[in-house]
Write an enzyme that holds these catalytic residues in place. Sequence first.
Site, short mmCIF file in Angstrom:
data_model
loop_
_atom_site.label_atom_id
_atom_site.label_comp_id
_atom_site.label_asym_id
_atom_site.label_seq_id
_atom_site.Cartn_x
_atom_site.Cartn_y
_atom_site.Cartn_z
N CYS A 252 0.83 -1.20 0.00
CA CYS A 252 0.00 0.00 0.00
C CYS A 252 0.87 1.25 0.00
O CYS A 252 1.90 1.29 0.66
CB CYS A 252 -0.89 -0.01 1.25
SG CYS A 252 -2.06 1.34 1.31
N THR B 229 -0.10 8.74 -0.10
CA THR B 229 0.51 10.06 -0.21
C THR B 229 -0.60 11.06 0.10
O THR B 229 -1.64 11.06 -0.54
CB THR B 229 1.06 10.31 -1.64
OG1 THR B 229 1.95 9.26 -1.98
CG2 THR B 229 1.79 11.63 -1.71
N ARG C 182 1.17 14.12 -6.70
CA ARG C 182 1.68 14.65 -7.97
C ARG C 182 3.05 15.31 -7.81
O ARG C 182 3.43 16.17 -8.58
CB ARG C 182 0.70 15.63 -8.62
CG ARG C 182 -0.73 15.17 -8.66
CD ARG C 182 -1.33 14.61 -9.89
NE ARG C 182 -0.76 15.00 -11.14
CZ ARG C 182 -0.48 14.14 -12.10
NH1 ARG C 182 -0.68 12.86 -11.90
NH2 ARG C 182 0.00 14.53 -13.24
N GLY D 164 5.75 13.14 -7.11
CA GLY D 164 6.70 12.07 -7.41
C GLY D 164 6.99 11.14 -6.24
O GLY D 164 7.77 10.20 -6.40
N GLY E 281 5.04 8.91 -4.73
CA GLY E 281 4.52 7.56 -4.97
C GLY E 281 5.47 6.75 -5.84
O GLY E 281 5.79 5.61 -5.52
N GLU F 281 0.51 -5.47 -4.58
CA GLU F 281 -0.66 -6.24 -4.17
C GLU F 281 -1.84 -5.76 -4.99
O GLU F 281 -2.03 -4.57 -5.19
CB GLU F 281 -0.92 -6.03 -2.67
CG GLU F 281 -1.99 -6.91 -2.12
CD GLU F 281 -2.11 -6.80 -0.61
OE1 GLU F 281 -2.95 -7.52 -0.05
OE2 GLU F 281 -1.40 -6.00 0.00
N SER G 279 2.91 3.90 -15.26
CA SER G 279 3.85 4.94 -15.64
C SER G 279 5.28 4.55 -15.25
O SER G 279 6.22 4.70 -16.05
CB SER G 279 3.47 6.26 -14.97
OG SER G 279 4.43 7.24 -15.20
#
Length: 147
Positions: free
Chosen positions: A7, A10, A16, A18, A20, A41, A54
Amino acid sequence: LDYNLACILTFPPYQRCGYGKLLISFSYELSKRDGMVGSPEKPLSDLGKLSYRSFWTFVLLTTLLDYDGKWTVRDLSTMTGIKVEDVISTLQALDLIKYWKGQHIIFVSQALLRGQLAKLKPPRLCLPHDGWAEGVARATARKRAAS
C-alpha cells in the site's frame, strides 16, 4: 506471493510530486537487491494503476534502449525486478510485444523507444547509487551478524 509493496499513501498536498513513484522505485530496488521480482498487491486503485503503469513504462523503455534482440520477457523481468505478467501487460499496452508460436516476442526499434521516452516525464527514482543502498547493506549485514 510476490508482492513487493502492499500500500502507498501520499497525503493530498503531496500528491503529484513524485513521492509515490519514489516509493514504488524503492520497493523494486529492494526486490532486485534480494534477487527477486515483485508486483504490487492487487487489485490496484485507479491512481495506483496509473502510477505503476507509468513507472513500469519508464523503466522498461529505458532498459530496452540497450536491447540486443536476444532478451526474453523473463530476462527483462529479472533485469528490472518487475514480474513477468506486469512486463507483458505494459509492453502490450505500448504495442511492443507480439505473441508468436506460443511465445511472447519483444518487438522494438530504437527510434520507437526514443519517441516513446520523449513523451514521458522522467519520474523521481530511487537509484542504487543514491546512497541508500550502502545503508541498507550495512543494516542487513548487522542483522545477519546478530542472528
